[in-house]
Design an enzyme around this catalytic site. Sequence first.
Site, PDB file in Angstrom:
ATOM      1  N   ASP A 173     -29.009  -2.838  20.244  1.00  0.00           N
ATOM      2  CA  ASP A 173     -28.627  -2.033  19.077  1.00  0.00           C
ATOM      3  C   ASP A 173     -28.343  -2.897  17.850  1.00  0.00           C
ATOM      4  OD1 ASP A 173     -28.614   0.292  20.787  1.00  0.00           O
ATOM      5  OD2 ASP A 173     -26.635  -0.352  21.488  1.00  0.00           O
ATOM      6  N   LYS A 179     -33.034  -4.300  15.503  1.00  0.00           N
ATOM      7  CA  LYS A 179     -34.328  -4.979  15.656  1.00  0.00           C
ATOM      8  C   LYS A 179     -35.464  -4.167  15.039  1.00  0.00           C
ATOM      9  CE  LYS A 179     -33.887  -5.202  20.139  1.00  0.00           C
ATOM     10  NZ  LYS A 179     -32.503  -4.703  20.242  1.00  0.00           N
ATOM     11  N   GLY A 220     -34.021   2.398  22.039  1.00  0.00           N
ATOM     12  CA  GLY A 220     -34.644   3.044  20.896  1.00  0.00           C
ATOM     13  C   GLY A 220     -34.514   2.201  19.645  1.00  0.00           C
ATOM     14  N   HIS A 221     -35.511   2.294  18.784  1.00  0.00           N
ATOM     15  CA  HIS A 221     -35.466   1.635  17.483  1.00  0.00           C
ATOM     16  C   HIS A 221     -35.420   2.713  16.407  1.00  0.00           C
ATOM     17  CE1 HIS A 221     -37.492  -2.319  19.059  1.00  0.00           C
ATOM     18  NE2 HIS A 221     -36.213  -2.236  19.335  1.00  0.00           N
ATOM     19  N   GLN A 271     -33.335  -3.777  23.989  1.00  0.00           N
ATOM     20  CA  GLN A 271     -31.986  -4.234  24.369  1.00  0.00           C
ATOM     21  C   GLN A 271     -31.676  -5.604  23.767  1.00  0.00           C
ATOM     22  OE1 GLN A 271     -34.005  -3.262  27.390  1.00  0.00           O
ATOM     23  NE2 GLN A 271     -33.339  -1.167  27.225  1.00  0.00           N
TER      24      GLN A 271
END
Length: 423
Positions: A13, A16, A40-41, A218
């Site tokens: 988180d 990225k 998730g991004h 991650q």
Amino acid sequence: MPATVIVGAQWGDEGKGKIVDLLAQSSDIVCRYQGGPNAGHTIVRDGETFKLHHVPSGILYADKLCVVGAGCVLDPGLLVEELDELEQRGISTSGLRISGNAHLIMPWHVASDAASERRLGRLQIGTTRRGIGPAYADKAARLGIRVQDILDPKILRQKFETALAEKNRLLDEPLEPGDLADRMETYAERIRPYVADTSLLVDRALRAGTRVLLEGAQGTLLDLDHGTYPFVTSSNPVAGAAATGIGIGPTRIDTVVGVAKAYVTRVGEGPFPTEIEGPDQARVRELGEEYGTTTGRERRCGWLDLVALRFAVRVNGMTSLALTKLDVLSDFAEIPVCTRYRLPDGTETDEFPAHQSDFHHAEPVYETLAGWRETLDGGLPLAARRYVEFVEEALEVEVSMIGTGADRESIVMARDQPAYSRS
């Protein structure tokens, strides 16, 4: 041309997606090398928010090729939903390529994940219950279902009959092999056009001088081998896994960009030495909008931990660092930064403990830096610049990018700025 790896330097988180989105502008291929829809991004582009779970962040650029490598695990139903949503929002997915060797998350993996967490009770590790761990476990046990398997109905039905003979004994609601195969064959028709030999594709691209960006999910402290075990993910987010997950040689990689927040967050259970006590934790959470992209869960918030970050620099071989969400700290008059740990025997160390008991009982030793209490819209105030320099000096690595807001444009390219101070 050598490849560049983007790796999370904390517990995930870190932002990225935004950094990949920025660097994708000067890349030709963007690859995801591990993880699944447990990550998730979030990317904000022109005021519009995109939340990606399987598809690499480069998909928002029409001229980029996006690769999902063999090191990833995919939930076929969720993947199809993600593809449909992107296309409904006007984003072309024609540039996506998926490795036929990537493994699939099956319904029994999701059921097993949730059941395991319930059985653990207060000892549960806080998974997203998306079936990631059981899918990787079956992969290691050579019982997995791969993307290429659902493209062959005969092989698929045989594998389902074999797998469900065992898995149904563990499920509250047994699955029927034929019904499940029919569902997967529907997904297969949607996914089939994207399947390719991605290892060969990326290797040829690199030989031809193409610019390749490799992104992980991650973060380092969630790495299966090097993270805070057992409170980790089921794959290897570290930079070294990029070569394995995509299928290229390690000599193809020469740049590793770590991404870290200007503070720290983590989701789920596990030790967290710099977790903020009192109302300041909620304050950081609200300012940083710290809620999980995939689960919506509140993230635990802490002050920047340079001991853990130094460890991440080492195990990833980082060549530079992107420091995100510096703007969140603009609300504080003073900002603690952890520079050492005090161990149970009373000694202090600036290196990450090798023994889990030492880490679980480590106490942070802080240095307090001056805050700036100004927005970062017009550049970095002197105190904000000193905060960045403090991080650089402690880690002995350059901070090359600084995040100053949620939008993709809110990035300071550190060495290109004529001045940082407005004093």
